[in-house]
Design a protein around this motif. Structure first.
Motif, mmCIF file in Angstrom:
data_model
loop_
_atom_site.group_PDB
_atom_site.id
_atom_site.type_symbol
_atom_site.label_atom_id
_atom_site.label_comp_id
_atom_site.label_asym_id
_atom_site.label_seq_id
_atom_site.Cartn_x
_atom_site.Cartn_y
_atom_site.Cartn_z
ATOM 1 N N ASP A 1 0.849 -1.191 0.000
ATOM 2 C CA ASP A 1 0.000 0.000 0.000
ATOM 3 C C ASP A 1 0.879 1.233 0.000
ATOM 4 N N THR A 2 0.694 2.088 -0.996
ATOM 5 C CA THR A 2 1.382 3.373 -1.052
ATOM 6 C C THR A 2 0.337 4.437 -1.316
ATOM 7 N N GLY B 1 -2.026 6.434 -3.080
ATOM 8 C CA GLY B 1 -2.527 6.460 -4.445
ATOM 9 C C GLY B 1 -2.455 5.136 -5.180
ATOM 10 N N ALA B 2 -1.916 4.089 -4.563
ATOM 11 C CA ALA B 2 -1.795 2.806 -5.266
ATOM 12 C C ALA B 2 -1.735 1.650 -4.282
ATOM 13 N N LEU C 1 -4.641 1.504 -9.187
ATOM 14 C CA LEU C 1 -4.196 2.901 -9.119
ATOM 15 C C LEU C 1 -5.392 3.812 -8.844
ATOM 16 N N ASP C 2 -5.280 4.618 -7.786
ATOM 17 C CA ASP C 2 -6.267 5.661 -7.541
ATOM 18 C C ASP C 2 -6.033 6.816 -8.501
ATOM 19 N N GLY D 1 -2.561 8.291 -8.833
ATOM 20 C CA GLY D 1 -1.616 7.337 -8.245
ATOM 21 C C GLY D 1 -0.564 6.860 -9.229
ATOM 22 N N SER D 2 0.554 6.374 -8.683
ATOM 23 C CA SER D 2 1.628 5.866 -9.536
ATOM 24 C C SER D 2 2.413 4.791 -8.794
ATOM 25 N N ARG E 1 1.341 5.351 -14.161
ATOM 26 C CA ARG E 1 0.548 6.408 -13.512
ATOM 27 C C ARG E 1 -0.863 6.429 -14.092
#
Length: 299
Positions: A150-151, A153-154, A183-184, A187-188, A231
């Motif tokens: 989990d990061t 945006g992604a 990807l939100d 997000g990337s 992205r």
């Protein structure tokens, strides 16, 4: 096409299976394999009519492993080992055919009443020659047992292999990478150069690779050694797959994969002669050998 990033672009062949479509990018005329991946299907997304479902009757495989991964819906798996397993989103069904297995895939009865949803990926992995004739096996890995990164945006779930510093517990026979990337908007994620052969596939939404727009349902084979950034401005579901390059070619005919054409001919004869084992609990019908299969390799 960005020549510095993309080695090959493979557009899908779409098959209407009545109620839902599958989009197939491997095998294709331009390319048979990416790493061990020799078959790549996107199922749906679709909502089937109430009272119906998918019914893939018993059929055989040899010398490969099938990997089923769902975004939505559920599928009941039965095979000639006596396995019964229901796969749901985020989990993995890995079926190793080896010297020969028969299986069926059907919508669970509980899903049929309201109209089953179906969305996901089904891939086949060719087996290295030393594993082609192993004993058949089945493995279910629950979603909770697959590593998730989990990061902001992604979110990336590693289905098979080692990626981004984590390792999936799913069995591999050759060096394999396989990941489901959500990807939100905005997000990337980084795509590194850690495998011999890699491909990117946008299942839903929109995404770019180092600023190059990627068409949906298209397999982009990346040039070896490049690193890039994936992205999305509006959100996407993207697959990363690949692994080690095989030194010897594989042949595909219908549901059979092998390094030997003679072995495929033998499997065809065995299925016609009813020499494969049956599927306990699902042995009343089966898929006959087609005159002209939809899945073939291109010499």
């Amino acid at each position: 096409m960005n020549e510095s990033l993309i080695l090959q672009t493979i557009e899908p062949v779409t098959h209407d299976l009545g109620g839902f479509k599958v989009h197939r990018t491997l095998p294709s005329r331009p390319r048979t394999m990416v790493g061990p991946f020799i078959f790549f299907d996107q199922m749906g997304p679709a909502r089937l009519e109430a009272g119906t479902g998918i019914d893939v009757r018993p059929h055989p495989h040899i010398n490969l492993a099938t990997v089923t991964y769902l975004y939505a819906g559920a599928i009941d798996h039965r095979d000639s080992l006596g396995t019964f397993a229901t796969i749901e989103p985020g989990a993995v069904n890995l079926m190793t055919a080896g010297r020969g297995i028969v299986h069926s895939e059907r919508s669970p009865s509980a899903e049929r009443a309201h109209g089953p949803e179906l969305s996901g990926l089904q891939t086949w992995l060719a087996l290295p020659e030393r594993f082609e004739e192993v004993d058949p096996a089945f493995e279910h890995v629950a979603a909770a047992d697959l590593p998730v990164i989990d990061t902001p945006g992604a979110t990336a779930r590693v289905i098979m292999g080692d990626l981004w510093g984590v390792s999936a517990p799913t069995t591999t026979y050759a060096q394999t990478i396989y990941a489901d990337i959500a990807l939100d908007p905005g997000g990337s994620v980084p795509i590194d150069s850690s495998a011999d052969e890699r491909a990117i596939y946008v299942a839903t939404g929109e995404a770019t690779l180092d600023g190059m727009m990627l068409d949906p349902m298209t397999l982009y084979v990346l040039r070896p050694g490049i690193a890039a950034t994936l992205r999305s401005e509006r959100g996407a579901r993207v697959c990363l797959c690949g692994g080690e390059a095989f030194a010897t070619p594989r042949h595909v005919w219908w549901n059979f994969v092998s390094s030997s054409r003679d072995r495929i001919d033998q499997a065809r004869a065995d299925w016609k002669a009813d020499l494969f084992p049956q599927v306990p609990g699902d042995d009343k019908e089966w898929i006959p050998i087609p005159e002209v299969p939809k899945t073939v390799s291109y010499p």
